[in-house]
Design a protein around this motif. Structure first.
Motif, PDB file in Angstrom:
ATOM      1  N   THR A  81       0.822  -1.212   0.000  1.00  0.00           N
ATOM      2  CA  THR A  81       0.000   0.000   0.000  1.00  0.00           C
ATOM      3  C   THR A  81       0.859   1.266   0.000  1.00  0.00           C
ATOM      4  OG1 THR A  81      -0.147   0.300   2.400  1.00  0.00           O
ATOM      5  CG2 THR A  81      -1.714  -1.250   1.389  1.00  0.00           C
ATOM      6  N   SER A  82       0.218   2.395  -0.230  1.00  0.00           N
ATOM      7  CA  SER A  82       0.923   3.684  -0.251  1.00  0.00           C
ATOM      8  C   SER A  82       0.932   4.346   1.129  1.00  0.00           C
ATOM      9  CB  SER A  82       0.271   4.613  -1.287  1.00  0.00           C
ATOM     10  OG  SER A  82      -1.096   4.791  -0.977  1.00  0.00           O
ATOM     11  N   SER A  83       0.572   3.589   2.155  1.00  0.00           N
ATOM     12  CA  SER A  83       0.575   4.092   3.534  1.00  0.00           C
ATOM     13  C   SER A  83       1.435   3.205   4.417  1.00  0.00           C
ATOM     14  CB  SER A  83      -0.842   4.101   4.111  1.00  0.00           C
ATOM     15  OG  SER A  83      -1.701   4.894   3.337  1.00  0.00           O
ATOM     16  N   SER A  84       2.027   3.794   5.429  1.00  0.00           N
ATOM     17  CA  SER A  84       2.776   3.042   6.424  1.00  0.00           C
ATOM     18  C   SER A  84       1.806   2.202   7.253  1.00  0.00           C
ATOM     19  CB  SER A  84       3.538   4.027   7.316  1.00  0.00           C
ATOM     20  OG  SER A  84       4.224   3.338   8.315  1.00  0.00           O
ATOM     21  N   LEU A  85       2.222   0.989   7.626  1.00  0.00           N
ATOM     22  CA  LEU A  85       1.378   0.085   8.413  1.00  0.00           C
ATOM     23  C   LEU A  85       2.091  -0.307   9.696  1.00  0.00           C
ATOM     24  CD1 LEU A  85       0.327  -2.460   5.643  1.00  0.00           C
ATOM     25  CD2 LEU A  85      -1.034  -0.565   6.515  1.00  0.00           C
ATOM     26  N   THR A  86       1.328  -0.541  10.731  1.00  0.00           N
ATOM     27  CA  THR A  86       1.862  -1.067  11.979  1.00  0.00           C
ATOM     28  C   THR A  86       1.087  -2.329  12.318  1.00  0.00           C
ATOM     29  OG1 THR A  86       2.406   1.156  12.738  1.00  0.00           O
ATOM     30  CG2 THR A  86       2.312  -0.568  14.397  1.00  0.00           C
TER      31      THR A  86
END
Length: 185
Positions: A81-86
């Motif tokens: 994805t184009s977002s950071s994930l935690t």
């Protein structure tokens, strides 16, 4: 002939540590704030399982206490994805040691693990285990979802790393080992 059979099987890594190359890939849906699955998925690859007497935690060497060792599971996490994930990597792995009925959660982890946008993160989870146990069953899956099983058998690695033996003893062990491998299917 026996060495030929071992081609493509898990590889021995040193004498102090024993490792099995797994490279088993799983995909899990990303979830929104309400816990509902989205269209995006994270790739969660189990690359290797290793029994080792010492590990590095936060830059410091940690050695297992007498009678114990560490089972370390190396992971490769891919965020498309184009977002950071935690994520909490430990939520996707459970361990069942041979002779036990208890599924263990990892005590060693780097959670929460952040995976930057469109990137891969290498990390690990681990379990302190009894040094005499050489067979385990990994359960991989979401907490409330289906689990896939991955058997881990370190017994034949221990046999291969032992010193040279007589041909007669070696042949008997080869037959016994081969019988165990075939019987385990």
């Amino acid at each position: 002939q026996f060495r030929k059979y071992l081609a493509g099987r898990p590889q021995v890594s040193g004498t102090a540590s024993q490792s099995i190359e797994l490279n088993r890939e799983f995909s899990f849906p990303l979830r929104d704030d309400q816990g509902l699955p989205t269209n995006a998925q994270i790739k969660y690859t189990i690359t290797k399982a290793e029994l080792t007497p010492s590990i590095v935690i936060k830059g410091q060497k940690a050695t297992a206490v007498s009678g114990r060792t560490f089972l370390i599971i190396s992971l490769k996490l891919e965020n498309p994805t184009s977002s950071s994930l935690t994520i909490k990597t430990r939520d996707f792995v459970r361990l069942l040691p041979q002779g036990s009925t208890d599924r263990l959660a990892p005590d060693i982890h780097n959670d929460p693990t952040e995976i930057q946008a469109i990137s891969t993160k290498l990390t690990r989870v681990g379990f302190p285990v009894d040094v005499s146990i050489k067979n385990f069953l990994l359960y991989i899956g979401e907490i409330n979802g289906q689990k896939q099983e991955i058997p881990l058998d370190f017994t034949w690695i221990q046999w291969i790393t032992q010193p040279e033996e007589s041909v007669e003893t070696s042949s008997k062990k080869s037959i016994h080992l081969y019988s165990n491998l075939i019987g385990a299917r």
